[in-house]
Structure formats: structure tokens, C-alpha cells
Scaffold this motif. Structure first.
Motif, PDB file in Angstrom:
ATOM      1  N   LEU A   1       0.841  -1.205   0.000  1.00 50.87           N
ATOM      2  CA  LEU A   1       0.000   0.000   0.000  1.00 50.87           C
ATOM      3  C   LEU A   1       0.874   1.253   0.000  1.00 50.87           C
ATOM      4  O   LEU A   1       0.586   2.228  -0.682  1.00 50.87           O
ATOM      5  CB  LEU A   1      -0.951   0.028   1.206  1.00 50.87           C
ATOM      6  N   ARG A   2       1.961   1.201   0.753  1.00 50.15           N
ATOM      7  CA  ARG A   2       2.858   2.354   0.790  1.00 50.15           C
ATOM      8  C   ARG A   2       3.497   2.593  -0.584  1.00 50.15           C
ATOM      9  O   ARG A   2       3.593   3.721  -1.048  1.00 50.15           O
ATOM     10  CB  ARG A   2       3.942   2.153   1.847  1.00 50.15           C
ATOM     11  N   GLY A   3       3.894   1.504  -1.229  1.00 49.60           N
ATOM     12  CA  GLY A   3       4.471   1.626  -2.567  1.00 49.60           C
ATOM     13  C   GLY A   3       3.463   2.234  -3.535  1.00 49.60           C
ATOM     14  O   GLY A   3       3.793   3.113  -4.339  1.00 49.60           O
ATOM     15  N   MET A   4       2.221   1.781  -3.429  1.00 48.98           N
ATOM     16  CA  MET A   4       1.177   2.318  -4.297  1.00 48.98           C
ATOM     17  C   MET A   4       0.989   3.812  -4.046  1.00 48.98           C
ATOM     18  O   MET A   4       0.863   4.614  -4.973  1.00 48.98           O
ATOM     19  CB  MET A   4      -0.132   1.576  -4.015  1.00 48.98           C
ATOM     20  N   SER A   5       1.001   4.204  -2.773  1.00 54.00           N
ATOM     21  CA  SER A   5       0.831   5.605  -2.426  1.00 54.00           C
ATOM     22  C   SER A   5       1.956   6.456  -3.027  1.00 54.00           C
ATOM     23  O   SER A   5       1.727   7.551  -3.553  1.00 54.00           O
ATOM     24  CB  SER A   5       0.773   5.708  -0.897  1.00 54.00           C
ATOM     25  N   GLN A   6       3.178   5.928  -2.998  1.00 52.42           N
ATOM     26  CA  GLN A   6       4.298   6.667  -3.582  1.00 52.42           C
ATOM     27  C   GLN A   6       4.136   6.802  -5.094  1.00 52.42           C
ATOM     28  O   GLN A   6       4.374   7.866  -5.665  1.00 52.42           O
ATOM     29  CB  GLN A   6       5.617   5.966  -3.247  1.00 52.42           C
ATOM     30  N   ASN A   7       3.683   5.723  -5.735  1.00 50.74           N
ATOM     31  CA  ASN A   7       3.462   5.787  -7.184  1.00 50.74           C
ATOM     32  C   ASN A   7       2.358   6.770  -7.532  1.00 50.74           C
ATOM     33  O   ASN A   7       2.466   7.540  -8.486  1.00 50.74           O
ATOM     34  CB  ASN A   7       3.098   4.402  -7.734  1.00 50.74           C
ATOM     35  N   MET A   8       1.283   6.737  -6.755  1.00 50.57           N
ATOM     36  CA  MET A   8       0.138   7.590  -7.061  1.00 50.57           C
ATOM     37  C   MET A   8       0.465   9.065  -6.832  1.00 50.57           C
ATOM     38  O   MET A   8      -0.067   9.927  -7.510  1.00 50.57           O
ATOM     39  CB  MET A   8      -1.083   7.183  -6.226  1.00 50.57           C
ATOM     40  N   SER A   9       1.351   9.334  -5.891  1.00 56.59           N
ATOM     41  CA  SER A   9       1.660  10.742  -5.650  1.00 56.59           C
ATOM     42  C   SER A   9       2.427  11.344  -6.841  1.00 56.59           C
ATOM     43  O   SER A   9       2.368  12.541  -7.085  1.00 56.59           O
ATOM     44  CB  SER A   9       2.411  10.928  -4.333  1.00 56.59           C
ATOM     45  N   LYS A  10       3.085  10.488  -7.602  1.00 55.62           N
ATOM     46  CA  LYS A  10       3.790  10.967  -8.798  1.00 55.62           C
ATOM     47  C   LYS A  10       2.831  11.466  -9.876  1.00 55.62           C
ATOM     48  O   LYS A  10       3.217  12.221 -10.763  1.00 55.62           O
ATOM     49  CB  LYS A  10       4.663   9.850  -9.387  1.00 55.62           C
TER      50      LYS A  10
END
Ligand SMILES: *Cc1c(COP(=O)(O)O)cnc(C)c1O
Length: 228
Positions: free
Chosen positions: A178-187
Motif C-alpha cells: 500500500l505504501r508503494g502504491m501511495s508513492q506511485n500515485m503521488s507521482k
């Protein structure tokens, strides 16, 4: 142990886990989950300093809300039916369970009517268990791309419920994803979409969640004891 004591214990456990968090200056909000509880234990937690409370049913918020201090920040953490949005749009601090466009449309409509912007988290079903709620991993990006047109919704991050398994490494993996997804989505840098909050971790797994970067833990049983 008193509720105040248990809150202290949970807070100190969070602090310990924070020292292993991937973020340099992690902030973690303790959301005390009070579903099925009466007013007394909630007031006790309030008196011990808690201001963030989580409920999973609209009806329960409506019943408790008038009898408790007005500076409580109410978090809706359970599935929200579209036809119930109108009852809580003026009372809720944050919705953790946004998981459909239909629901977003209704929140937008009701929030616009009272000129409020509602902070929301997108619920993601990473564990992909029997739970019927939450977007699948592959659906999140398109969903977020549809958000900028809702000017009365501000996406603050993502939420997930860890899998009900005893294998800690599997739970950790879900939080990590979930954290990885959040980092990707913030891009994607979408208007009205921020990836500041990660709502993950319950009584059984909040320390693991904080170690994986959670910023909001939703804890009931460890503070109030088992629900009957
Ligand atoms: C009930 C509930 C919690 C709290 O669960 P505990 O195990 O009692 O800490 C957290 N999140 C959600 C979505 C819940 O429904």
C-alpha cells in the motif's frame, strides 16, 4: 487495566514502531475505534486525550454525536452507503472508505450543498480476501484520475485492512504494497489528490503497520477490550 492505561500502552507501542518507520519524521494519528460501545468508554478515552474516533456505521455516529464533546474528530472507517451520506456530511472529519465513483458523486453533491470539502481516503483491497469493499489494486489509478472533477472532495491518501492471517510477513507485505502504491500515485500529481495519509493497522497489526509507514492506525480492542 483502565482505558487511559491501555491508551498509554498503545501510544508507547506506536512510538517504538515509529523508530523503525521508513519515514524520517513519521506522524501517526491514533484513531480509537468505538463501534458498538456506549458513551462512557468514549468519554473516558476523550478524557485521556484522544480526539480522533472511528465508527463503521453512520447510525452509531448519529446516536453518539450529540452527546459527546464537539471537538471530537469522527472518522468513518466502514462501508458507506450512498443514501447515508447526507446524514453525516456535516459531522464527519474524514471518510476512510471511499471506494466507488457513485459514492464520490454523492459526497460531492452533499458537500457542495453545505460548502464543505470532505477529506477522504481511498480504500484499497490489497489483501483481496473475502471482503467485498475496497478497490482492487489495478483500479486505483483510474479512480484517482477521476477525482479532480470533484471539487468538494480532497483525497488525502489510501486505506486498507490487513489480511486476517497469523503470518506476520504476509500482513507486512500488504502494508508495504500500500505504501508503494501511495508513492506511485503521488507521482501523478493530480489536483485534489494528496498522498499524505496511510490508514492501516488495527489492534492485531498496528505496530507492523507503523513500521511500514502507516500514518493512521485504527485501534479498538487494544483500548476498549473485546466487543460483544
Ligand atoms: C473494527 C475496525 C477496526 C478496529 O479493530 P480492532 O481489531 O478492534 O482494533 C479497524 N478498522 C476497521 C475498518 C474496523 O471495522
Amino acid at each position: 487495566m483502565s482505558i487511559a492505561c491501555k491508551i498509554k500502552t498503545v501510544k508507547s507501542n506506536i512510538e517504538k514502531a515509529q523508530s523503525n518507520s521508513p519515514d524520517s519524521a513519521p506522524k501517526v494519528c491514533l484513531v480509537a475505534v468505538t463501534k458498538t460501545l456506549g458513551l462512557e468508554p468514549i468519554q473516558e478515552a476523550y478524557d485521556a486525550g484522544v480526539r480522533d474516533f472511528g465508527e463503521n456505521r453512520v447510525q452509531e455516529i448519529l446516536e453518539k454525536y450529540p452527546h459527546l464533546p464537539s471537538d471530537i474528530r469522527w472518522h468513518l472507517i466502514g462501508h458507506l452507503q450512498t443514501n447515508k451520506v447526507k446524514y453525516i456530511v456535516d459531522k464527519i472529519f474524514m471518510i476512510h472508505s471511499l471506494d466507488s465513483l457513485h459514492l464520490a458523486e454523492e459526497i460531492e453533491k452533499r458537500a457542495a450543498a453545505i460548502d464543505r470539502v470532505i477529506p477522504c481516503l481511498v480504500q484499497v483491497n490489497i489483501a483481496d480476501e473475502d471482503t467485498k469493499f475496497g478497490l482492487k489494486e489495478g483500479e486505483v489509478e483510474d479512480f484517482l484520475k477521476a477525482m479532480p472533477r470533484f471539487s468538494h472532495i480532497r483525497i488525502e491518501g489510501l486505506m486498507t485492512i490487513g489480511p486476517h492471517v497469523s503470518d506476520e510477513s504476509r500482513i507486512r507485505d500488504v502494508f508495504h504494497q500500500l505504501r508503494g502504491m501511495s508513492q506511485n500515485m503521488s507521482k501523478l500529481a493530480l489536483p485534489n489528490v494528496r498522498m499524505r495519509e496511510l490508514s492501516m493497522g488495527m489492534s492485531g497489526d498496528y505496530m507492523t503497520a507503523v513500521e511500514e509507514g502507516s500514518t493512521m492506525v485504527r485501534v479498538g480492542t487494544s483500548i476498549f477490550g473485546p466487543r460483544f
